[in-house]
Design a protein around this motif. Structure first.
Motif, PDB file in Angstrom:
ATOM      1  N   ARG A  56       0.879  -1.174   0.000  1.00 24.60           N
ATOM      2  CA  ARG A  56       0.000   0.000   0.000  1.00 24.60           C
ATOM      3  C   ARG A  56       0.912   1.218   0.000  1.00 24.60           C
ATOM      4  N   VAL A  57       0.922   1.955  -1.099  1.00 26.97           N
ATOM      5  CA  VAL A  57       1.866   3.053  -1.299  1.00 26.97           C
ATOM      6  C   VAL A  57       1.163   4.373  -1.018  1.00 26.97           C
ATOM      7  N   PRO A  58       1.590   5.101   0.021  1.00 25.72           N
ATOM      8  CA  PRO A  58       0.966   6.395   0.274  1.00 25.72           C
ATOM      9  C   PRO A  58       1.410   7.425  -0.758  1.00 25.72           C
ATOM     10  N   GLY A  59       0.546   8.379  -1.033  1.00 23.02           N
ATOM     11  CA  GLY A  59       0.911   9.472  -1.922  1.00 23.02           C
ATOM     12  C   GLY A  59       1.654  10.560  -1.182  1.00 23.02           C
ATOM     13  N   HIS A  60       1.958  11.640  -1.890  1.00 24.47           N
ATOM     14  CA  HIS A  60       2.656  12.792  -1.325  1.00 24.47           C
ATOM     15  C   HIS A  60       1.703  13.984  -1.353  1.00 24.47           C
ATOM     16  N   PRO A  61       1.051  14.306  -0.235  1.00 23.60           N
ATOM     17  CA  PRO A  61       0.139  15.460  -0.253  1.00 23.60           C
ATOM     18  C   PRO A  61       0.907  16.751  -0.512  1.00 23.60           C
ATOM     19  N   VAL A  62       0.304  17.652  -1.285  1.00 22.03           N
ATOM     20  CA  VAL A  62       0.972  18.920  -1.582  1.00 22.03           C
ATOM     21  C   VAL A  62       0.560  20.024  -0.618  1.00 22.03           C
ATOM     22  N   GLY A 107      10.404  -5.949 -22.367  1.00 21.99           N
ATOM     23  CA  GLY A 107      11.424  -5.419 -21.477  1.00 21.99           C
ATOM     24  C   GLY A 107      11.321  -6.130 -20.143  1.00 21.99           C
ATOM     25  N   PRO A 108      12.239  -5.838 -19.222  1.00 24.09           N
ATOM     26  CA  PRO A 108      12.183  -6.494 -17.909  1.00 24.09           C
ATOM     27  C   PRO A 108      10.949  -6.066 -17.127  1.00 24.09           C
ATOM     28  N   PRO A 109      10.373  -6.961 -16.321  1.00 19.48           N
ATOM     29  CA  PRO A 109       9.219  -6.584 -15.493  1.00 19.48           C
ATOM     30  C   PRO A 109       9.588  -5.460 -14.531  1.00 19.48           C
ATOM     31  N   ILE A 110       8.650  -4.552 -14.313  1.00 18.69           N
ATOM     32  CA  ILE A 110       8.856  -3.403 -13.432  1.00 18.69           C
ATOM     33  C   ILE A 110       8.043  -3.595 -12.159  1.00 18.69           C
ATOM     34  N   ASP A 111       8.656  -3.339 -11.020  1.00 19.59           N
ATOM     35  CA  ASP A 111       7.964  -3.400  -9.737  1.00 19.59           C
ATOM     36  C   ASP A 111       7.048  -2.180  -9.634  1.00 19.59           C
ATOM     37  N   ASN A 112       5.731  -2.405  -9.726  1.00 25.40           N
ATOM     38  CA  ASN A 112       4.790  -1.290  -9.730  1.00 25.40           C
ATOM     39  C   ASN A 112       4.815  -0.485  -8.439  1.00 25.40           C
ATOM     40  N   ALA A 113       5.030  -1.154  -7.309  1.00 19.77           N
ATOM     41  CA  ALA A 113       5.069  -0.433  -6.033  1.00 19.77           C
ATOM     42  C   ALA A 113       6.225   0.554  -6.016  1.00 19.77           C
ATOM     43  N   LEU A 114       7.410   0.105  -6.439  1.00 22.98           N
ATOM     44  CA  LEU A 114       8.565   1.000  -6.473  1.00 22.98           C
ATOM     45  C   LEU A 114       8.370   2.108  -7.499  1.00 22.98           C
ATOM     46  N   ALA A 115       7.843   1.753  -8.678  1.00 28.49           N
ATOM     47  CA  ALA A 115       7.649   2.748  -9.730  1.00 28.49           C
ATOM     48  C   ALA A 115       6.646   3.812  -9.300  1.00 28.49           C
ATOM     49  N   THR A 116       5.588   3.386  -8.617  1.00 34.87           N
ATOM     50  CA  THR A 116       4.571   4.329  -8.169  1.00 34.87           C
ATOM     51  C   THR A 116       5.119   5.253  -7.091  1.00 34.87           C
ATOM     52  N   ALA A 117       5.844   4.698  -6.132  1.00 33.26           N
ATOM     53  CA  ALA A 117       6.432   5.521  -5.068  1.00 33.26           C
ATOM     54  C   ALA A 117       7.413   6.528  -5.652  1.00 33.26           C
ATOM     55  N   GLU A 118       8.228   6.093  -6.613  1.00 34.74           N
ATOM     56  CA  GLU A 118       9.180   7.004  -7.246  1.00 34.74           C
ATOM     57  C   GLU A 118       8.455   8.117  -7.991  1.00 34.74           C
ATOM     58  N   MET A 119       7.395   7.757  -8.717  1.00 34.97           N
ATOM     59  CA  MET A 119       6.636   8.759  -9.456  1.00 34.97           C
ATOM     60  C   MET A 119       6.039   9.797  -8.519  1.00 34.97           C
ATOM     61  N   PHE A 120       5.433   9.351  -7.408  1.00 36.56           N
ATOM     62  CA  PHE A 120       4.871  10.301  -6.458  1.00 36.56           C
ATOM     63  C   PHE A 120       5.938  11.296  -5.974  1.00 36.56           C
ATOM     64  N   ALA A 121       7.142  10.783  -5.693  1.00 40.43           N
ATOM     65  CA  ALA A 121       8.215  11.660  -5.237  1.00 40.43           C
ATOM     66  C   ALA A 121       8.616  12.655  -6.298  1.00 40.43           C
ATOM     67  N   VAL A 122       8.656  12.221  -7.554  1.00 40.36           N
ATOM     68  CA  VAL A 122       9.057  13.111  -8.638  1.00 40.36           C
ATOM     69  C   VAL A 122       8.018  14.210  -8.872  1.00 40.36           C
ATOM     70  N   VAL A 123       6.740  13.825  -8.996  1.00 43.12           N
ATOM     71  CA  VAL A 123       5.741  14.835  -9.364  1.00 43.12           C
ATOM     72  C   VAL A 123       5.354  15.737  -8.205  1.00 43.12           C
ATOM     73  N   SER A 124       5.737  15.357  -6.991  1.00 44.30           N
ATOM     74  CA  SER A 124       5.454  16.252  -5.866  1.00 44.30           C
ATOM     75  C   SER A 124       6.414  17.439  -5.839  1.00 44.30           C
ATOM     76  N   GLN A 125       7.495  17.360  -6.604  1.00 45.72           N
ATOM     77  CA  GLN A 125       8.428  18.475  -6.682  1.00 45.72           C
ATOM     78  C   GLN A 125       7.776  19.646  -7.436  1.00 45.72           C
ATOM     79  N   PRO A 126       8.251  20.871  -7.192  1.00 50.10           N
ATOM     80  CA  PRO A 126       7.659  22.035  -7.885  1.00 50.10           C
ATOM     81  C   PRO A 126       7.784  21.917  -9.399  1.00 50.10           C
ATOM     82  N   ILE A 127       6.845  22.498 -10.104  1.00 49.68           N
ATOM     83  CA  ILE A 127       6.906  22.457 -11.566  1.00 49.68           C
ATOM     84  C   ILE A 127       7.706  23.647 -12.107  1.00 49.68           C
TER      85      ILE A 127
END
Length: 371
Positions: free
Chosen positions: A86-92, A351-371
């Motif tokens: 269960r991957v928590p998001g990053h509230p803004v 391509g190689p299988p991607i761990d969705n939990a890790l990919a989702t957590a990484e994405m949340f961290a990236v998009v929570s940064q300022p635009i």
């Protein structure tokens, strides 16, 4: 560049949020949309924390929250149906959900109504047949026989952008991935408080979009890029879900309405060169079309709208504004396009299988940064 005359080509998410942002800054805005009915298909869409931040900037956050349903996590399941993360998001901001599920018709109504209320001129059933950049203005010939002259033209006309073909004919073009997505609406269980993602060769997600409704998306290998007729789509979607987790197979029995199935082949594209030529600039899917595996396609277009309006407001000329816009957006959009495609390719064996939990957590961290 105050009080510009601006034409926006495309009345979808990117075009409408651009219109809202630019009217807020006092520009005169005309939006043209080729679809005379201005319709969208009836399933849902995921809007994550970065989109809610952009909505707050645009002054439409309250409408967003009222039209959808918020949730704060993504749950990951393996093909057997066992939950593994269960991957928590990053509230803004305090008090805001980290994700919002919303029906596309509800989102379209919010953006369309806000665009019209803001004073933009919306013209339906119209396309730009010719675009002539004279250096100090852009003259446009429309499909209804009329013409117009504008200071700037913004093209938000999608992955098959006719404007891109006109101004950047050598730019990258959409490429089919070998995968397609199926979508269908269901009654929402009371205990569904997250986006539920089921891994496997057929990837499945369950997304709450209102107090009573959710939608399912399913990504399937479609190596020959078939086009299926509407008749029989429900039975075909049910068949595609054979072998998925028991909970998904049980839901599949409710897929009975051919008209309710939304099927779309998945294509990706990233324009790595310029995103503009002269006084004409592209945004959204016209320059960075992504597969839906990270749920950020619409989010990237909305962020584009905010950033482009900011750069137009601070620049002295179109070249400076459009160059700065691309510089701020390219790496973030490249990340979403490429990481989403990695998940897609992993699912279908390209391509190689991607761990969705890790990919989702990484994405949340990236998009929570300022635009």
């Amino acid at each position: 560049m105050n009080h510009q005359q601006i034409l926006i080509i495309g009345g979808g998410i990117g075009g409408l949020t651009s219109a809202i942002a630019l009217r807020r800054d006092g520009h005169a805005v005309t939006v043209i949309e080729r679809d005379p009915t201005w319709s969208v298909y009836g399933v849902g869409i995921i809007q994550q924390s970065n989109v809610l931040r952009a909505a707050q900037t645009l002054g439409i956050l309250d409408g967003y929250l009222a039209a959808g349903v918020g949730f704060d996590a993504v749950e990951i399941f393996i093909p057997s149906g066992q939950k593994v993360a269960r991957v928590p998001g990053h509230p803004v901001a305090p008090g805001l959900p980290t994700n919002l599920g919303i029906g596309r018709p509800a989102l379209h109504k919010l953006l369309g109504d806000t665009t019209i209320a803001a004073g933009a001129d919306v013209r339906l059933g119209v396309t730009a047949e010719a675009i002539d950049d004279t250096g100090d203005a852009v003259k446009v010939a429309f499909s209804d026989g009329t013409t117009g002259t504008y200071d700037l033209v913004i093209a938000a006309d999608g992955v098959y952008s006719a404007t891109r073909a006109m101004i950047l004919p050598e730019a990258e073009k959409p490429e089919y991935t070998g995968q397609a997505v199926w979508r269908y609406n269901f009654a929402r269980p009371a205990d569904l408080d997250a986006l539920q993602v089921y891994n496997g060769r057929t990837g499945v997600g369950l997304v709450p979009i209102s107090d009573s409704l959710m939608y399912m998306y399913a990504t399937t290998p479609e190596p020959d890029n078939p086009r299926y007729p509407t008749e029989g789509l429900a039975a075909l979607m049910r068949a595609k879900l054979a072998g998925t987790a028991p909970a998904i197979q049980a839901l599949a029995e409710q897929i009975t309405d051919d008209e309710g199935v939304v099927y779309r082949p998945l294509e990706g594209m990233l324009v790595r060169g310029p995103w503009h030529k002269g006084r004409v600039v592209l945004l959204g899917d016209a320059v960075h079309a992504t597969t839906p595996h990270l749920g950020q396609g619409a989010g990237m277009a909305i962020e584009d709208s905010v950033v482009l309006a900011e750069e137009i407001a601070r620049a002295d000329n179109p070249e400076a504004a459009f160059t700065a816009f691309r510089a701020r957006r390219f790496e973030r959009c490249r990340y979403i396009v490429e990481k989403s495609l990695e998940i897609c390719h992993g699912q279908i064996g390209k391509g190689p299988p991607i761990d969705n939990a890790l990919a989702t957590a990484e994405m949340f961290a990236v998009v929570s940064q300022p635009i």
